[in-house]
Design an enzyme around this catalytic site. Structure first.
Site, PDB file in Angstrom:
ATOM      1  NE  ARG A   8      -4.025  -1.728   2.326  1.00 22.77           N
ATOM      2  CZ  ARG A   8      -5.059  -1.704   3.101  1.00 22.77           C
ATOM      3  NH1 ARG A   8      -5.180  -0.788   4.001  1.00 22.77           N
ATOM      4  NH2 ARG A   8      -6.024  -2.578   3.038  1.00 22.77           N
ATOM      5  CG  ASP A  66     -13.748   7.403   7.036  1.00 22.62           C
ATOM      6  OD1 ASP A  66     -14.432   6.362   6.954  1.00 22.62           O
ATOM      7  OD2 ASP A  66     -12.700   7.288   6.915  1.00 22.62           O
TER       8      ASP A  66
HETATM    9  C1  LIG Z   1     -14.344  -0.928   6.809  1.00 23.60           C
HETATM   10  S1  LIG Z   1     -14.801   0.813   6.686  1.00 23.60           S
HETATM   11  C2  LIG Z   1     -16.495   0.436   7.382  1.00 23.60           C
HETATM   12  C3  LIG Z   1     -17.352   1.325   6.601  1.00 23.60           C
HETATM   13  C4  LIG Z   1     -18.704   1.241   7.004  1.00 23.60           C
HETATM   14  N1  LIG Z   1     -19.140   1.610   8.505  1.00 23.60           N
HETATM   15  C5  LIG Z   1     -19.222  -0.426   6.882  1.00 23.60           C
HETATM   16  O1  LIG Z   1     -19.448  -0.912   7.906  1.00 23.60           O
HETATM   17  O2  LIG Z   1     -19.621  -0.741   5.730  1.00 23.60           O
HETATM   18  C6  LIG Z   1     -13.893   1.200   8.124  1.00 23.60           C
HETATM   19  C7  LIG Z   1     -13.732   2.723   8.030  1.00 23.60           C
HETATM   20  O3  LIG Z   1     -13.164   3.539   9.260  1.00 23.60           O
HETATM   21  C8  LIG Z   1     -12.458   4.551   9.159  1.00 23.60           C
HETATM   22  N2  LIG Z   1     -11.462   4.771  10.207  1.00 23.60           N
HETATM   23  C9  LIG Z   1     -10.508   4.069  10.365  1.00 23.60           C
HETATM   24  N3  LIG Z   1      -9.966   4.756  11.630  1.00 23.60           N
HETATM   25  C10 LIG Z   1     -10.641   5.620  11.841  1.00 23.60           C
HETATM   26  C11 LIG Z   1     -10.527   6.886  12.824  1.00 23.60           C
HETATM   27  N4  LIG Z   1      -9.759   6.806  13.843  1.00 23.60           N
HETATM   28  N5  LIG Z   1     -11.577   7.603  13.003  1.00 23.60           N
HETATM   29  C12 LIG Z   1     -12.600   7.664  11.893  1.00 23.60           C
HETATM   30  N6  LIG Z   1     -12.906   6.990  10.952  1.00 23.60           N
HETATM   31  C13 LIG Z   1     -11.667   5.886  11.122  1.00 23.60           C
HETATM   32  C14 LIG Z   1     -11.765   4.179   7.816  1.00 23.60           C
HETATM   33  O4  LIG Z   1     -11.054   5.249   7.195  1.00 23.60           O
HETATM   34  C15 LIG Z   1     -12.705   3.334   6.942  1.00 23.60           C
HETATM   35  O5  LIG Z   1     -13.358   3.969   6.059  1.00 23.60           O
END
Ligand SMILES: C[S@@+](CC[C@H](N)C(=O)[O-])C[C@H]1O[C@@H](n2cnc3c(N)ncnc32)[C@H](O)[C@@H]1O
Length: 283
Positions: A42, A150
């Site tokens: 990545r 996000d």
């Molecule tokens: C796997 S996706 C889940 C998306 C959606 N909630 C779902 O369940 O389909 C995880 C998301 O969490 C976000 N994320 C990770 N760490 C975070 C943080 N510290 N604060 C806010 N968002 C975060 C990532 O950027 C990513 O877009």
């Protein structure tokens, strides 16, 4: 002119540790050593874009005062943004009951606030908006709003644009695609669809790191924080449960992802009322 691309050295153990420490500090993401190949692949794009040939130089940049922008790119590269429309659809059934519960208050001029925390490309917030609109067609006349946030600026931009290639619309029932999306011109052969303005006007999309202070003043009737804390360790998760508790209305509901749990809900003032479904304990 030579078109040869410079070789980038492998991710060494010391650089892995520096990157993991920074990712943990800035975003709560826990990187384990077994993921080294994935992290290397990545981040190689980042090194290439920056004209760097090894990871120690990259670490020197992200740890420096000039590294602010790159630290954002780093977090963006390390987050996993997979999402689907209507993922774990039983939560959307509960969302309908929450709307029913809030209806008297809404009809009397009150509000209903919903938060998609860790919203990725916006599918969760749009799924919630479609569910609410299908359940109550007149919802636009009521004060119901969805906040989607996000940490990753790239997905926030995508969600704000709200244009999805056809392959990402998989979870949307066929009849609802025609009803809530319109085809837009695309630069590729794959058809692209944009969510209707009436859905998008219910949703506000912002950058927010869950580890940073939360600026929202109003409490939420429904919080989706699904498939986000799975990337955090228990200590980080346990800093979030009291914050979610404080952000929820007394009758509100918090949804986690299918492999996430609050291990001792009572300790954080929650009761578990269904699969990955938590409410403040008001007994
Ligand atoms: C796997 S996706 C889940 C998306 C959606 N909630 C779902 O369940 O389909 C995880 C998301 O969490 C976000 N994320 C990770 N760490 C975070 C943080 N510290 N604060 C806010 N968002 C975060 C990532 O950027 C990513 O877009």
């Amino acid at each position: 002119m030579s078109s040869r691309r410079q070789e980038i050295a492998s991710l060494d153990a010391a650089s892995f540790r520096a990157i993991a420490a920074l990712a943990y500090r800035e975003s709560g993401l826990t990187l384990i050593e077994e993921k080294t190949p994935m992290i290397q692949s990545r981040l190689r794009h980042r090194l290439r874009d920056l004209g760097l040939v090894d990871f120690p130089s990259y670490c020197a940049l992200i740890e420096s005062d000039q590294g602010l922008d790159e630290r954002q790119h780093l977090i963006s590269a390390l987050t996993t943004n997979v999402s689907h429309f209507f993922r774990e659809d039983h939560h959307f059934e509960t969302l309908k009951s929450e709307l029913d519960r809030c209806l008297p208050k809404l009809r009397a001029g009150g509000q209903m606030r919903i938060w998609s925390a860790g919203c990725s490309n916006g599918q969760e917030a749009l799924s919630a908006a479609i569910t609410l609109m299908e359940h109550l067609p007149g919802i636009a006349d009521l004060d119901v709003r969805i906040l989607a946030t996000d940490i990753d600026p790239k997905v926030v931009r995508f969600a704000r644009e709200g244009v999805y290639p056809q392959r990402l619309l998989g979870g949307v029932p066929a009849g609802l695609i025609d009803k809530y999306f319109q085809q837009v011109e695309a630069v590729t052969d794959e058809p692209h669809f944009c969510a209707h303005q009436r859905l998008r006007s219910m949703i506000r999309i912002n950058e927010l790191n869950l580890l940073a202070p939360w600026p929202m003043k109003k409490r939420f009737e429904v919080i989706f924080c699904r498939n986000v804390v799975i990337y955090f360790d228990i200590a980080t998760q346990e800093t979030l449960w009291p914050k979610f508790h404080a952000a929820l209305a007394p009758e509100g509901v918090l949804f986690l992802g299918h492999s996430e749990r609050i291990s001792d809900p009572a300790r954080f003032g929650f009761i578990c009322t269904g699969p990955t479904t938590y409410r403040p304990d008001t007994r």
